[in-house]
Design a protein around this motif. Structure first.
Motif, PDB file in Angstrom:
ATOM      1  N   ALA A 101      37.467  45.876  42.321  1.00  0.00           N
ATOM      2  CA  ALA A 101      37.926  46.310  41.005  1.00  0.00           C
ATOM      3  C   ALA A 101      36.872  47.192  40.346  1.00  0.00           C
ATOM      4  N   SER A 102      37.337  48.103  39.505  1.00  0.00           N
ATOM      5  CA  SER A 102      36.392  48.964  38.787  1.00  0.00           C
ATOM      6  C   SER A 102      35.455  48.118  37.942  1.00  0.00           C
ATOM      7  N   GLU A 103      35.988  47.081  37.343  1.00  0.00           N
ATOM      8  CA  GLU A 103      35.144  46.172  36.575  1.00  0.00           C
ATOM      9  C   GLU A 103      35.977  45.002  36.083  1.00  0.00           C
ATOM     10  N   TYR A 104      35.454  43.822  36.271  1.00  0.00           N
ATOM     11  CA  TYR A 104      36.034  42.646  35.641  1.00  0.00           C
ATOM     12  C   TYR A 104      35.144  42.304  34.454  1.00  0.00           C
ATOM     13  N   ARG A 139      39.302  35.773  32.734  1.00  0.00           N
ATOM     14  CA  ARG A 139      39.853  35.405  34.024  1.00  0.00           C
ATOM     15  C   ARG A 139      40.922  36.402  34.436  1.00  0.00           C
ATOM     16  N   TYR A 140      41.063  36.543  35.728  1.00  0.00           N
ATOM     17  CA  TYR A 140      42.033  37.483  36.267  1.00  0.00           C
ATOM     18  C   TYR A 140      42.925  36.797  37.288  1.00  0.00           C
ATOM     19  N   CYS A 141      44.153  37.176  37.281  1.00  0.00           N
ATOM     20  CA  CYS A 141      45.054  36.805  38.351  1.00  0.00           C
ATOM     21  C   CYS A 141      44.814  37.819  39.475  1.00  0.00           C
ATOM     22  N   MET A 142      44.615  37.328  40.683  1.00  0.00           N
ATOM     23  CA  MET A 142      44.342  38.187  41.830  1.00  0.00           C
ATOM     24  C   MET A 142      45.361  37.870  42.904  1.00  0.00           C
ATOM     25  N   PHE A 183      45.739  32.253  56.346  1.00  0.00           N
ATOM     26  CA  PHE A 183      45.110  33.212  55.439  1.00  0.00           C
ATOM     27  C   PHE A 183      44.352  32.467  54.345  1.00  0.00           C
ATOM     28  N   ILE A 184      43.270  33.068  53.909  1.00  0.00           N
ATOM     29  CA  ILE A 184      42.481  32.502  52.815  1.00  0.00           C
ATOM     30  C   ILE A 184      42.163  33.593  51.807  1.00  0.00           C
ATOM     31  N   ILE A 185      42.530  33.350  50.549  1.00  0.00           N
ATOM     32  CA  ILE A 185      42.183  34.281  49.479  1.00  0.00           C
ATOM     33  C   ILE A 185      40.945  33.750  48.770  1.00  0.00           C
ATOM     34  N   SER A 186      40.043  34.652  48.429  1.00  0.00           N
ATOM     35  CA  SER A 186      38.824  34.256  47.738  1.00  0.00           C
ATOM     36  C   SER A 186      38.419  35.364  46.766  1.00  0.00           C
ATOM     37  N   GLU A 187      37.506  35.023  45.879  1.00  0.00           N
ATOM     38  CA  GLU A 187      37.076  36.004  44.891  1.00  0.00           C
ATOM     39  C   GLU A 187      35.578  35.903  44.658  1.00  0.00           C
ATOM     40  N   ASP A 188      35.028  36.981  44.159  1.00  0.00           N
ATOM     41  CA  ASP A 188      33.625  37.027  43.782  1.00  0.00           C
ATOM     42  C   ASP A 188      33.546  37.849  42.499  1.00  0.00           C
ATOM     43  N   TYR A 189      33.527  37.167  41.369  1.00  0.00           N
ATOM     44  CA  TYR A 189      33.479  37.861  40.092  1.00  0.00           C
ATOM     45  C   TYR A 189      32.210  38.676  39.943  1.00  0.00           C
ATOM     46  N   SER A 190      31.119  38.226  40.551  1.00  0.00           N
ATOM     47  CA  SER A 190      29.851  38.964  40.423  1.00  0.00           C
ATOM     48  C   SER A 190      29.948  40.343  41.056  1.00  0.00           C
ATOM     49  N   LYS A 191      30.876  40.496  41.997  1.00  0.00           N
ATOM     50  CA  LYS A 191      31.095  41.784  42.651  1.00  0.00           C
ATOM     51  C   LYS A 191      32.402  42.431  42.210  1.00  0.00           C
ATOM     52  N   SER A 192      33.085  41.813  41.241  1.00  0.00           N
ATOM     53  CA  SER A 192      34.392  42.315  40.797  1.00  0.00           C
ATOM     54  C   SER A 192      35.301  42.564  41.989  1.00  0.00           C
TER      55      SER A 192
END
Length: 124
Positions: free
Chosen positions: A24-27, A31-34, A67-76
């Protein structure tokens, strides 16, 4: 709206793995739905995996356990790890995201920012 850029698609044999990334350009806090969607040739776009605003992960039955979905807010960024791929997983995969203020993700697809799509091809 955030801008989303996908990477990681490609071709793989059945049983193999791929990891898709969505940057993402920036979070900017909150919170975000992904979500990850896919669209196979001649078929409608379908939801594959979701991270809700409360962090709960949900999956389509067809990919559950693979499948596994994951997120990293520090990297947006968020990701889709795809294992034990099948030929029927062949499709264009899209990431989508929207800021949320509750737990659930909105239903209307036009509420989301979308990535450009990346082709995943699984051969037998």
């Amino acid at each position: 709206q955030v801008q989303l850029v996908e990477s990681g698609g490609g071709s793989v044999e059945a049983g193999g793995s791929l990891r898709l990334s969505c940057a993402a350009s920036e979070y900017t806090g909150g919170r975000y739905c992904m979500r990850w969607f896919r669209q196979a040739t001649g078929k409608e776009r379908e939801g594959v995996a979701t991270i809700r605003g409360d962090g709960i992960r949900t999956y389509a039955e067809s990919v559950k356990g693979r499948f596994i979905i994951s997120e990293d807010y520090s990297k947006s960024s968020f990701y889709l790890q795809m294992n034990a791929l099948k030929t029927e997983d062949t499709a264009i995969y899209y990431c989508a995201s929207v800021r949320v203020y509750g737990t659930l993700c909105p239903s209307p697809l036009n509420a989301y920012s979308w990535g450009q799509g990346t082709q995943v091809t699984v051969s037998s």
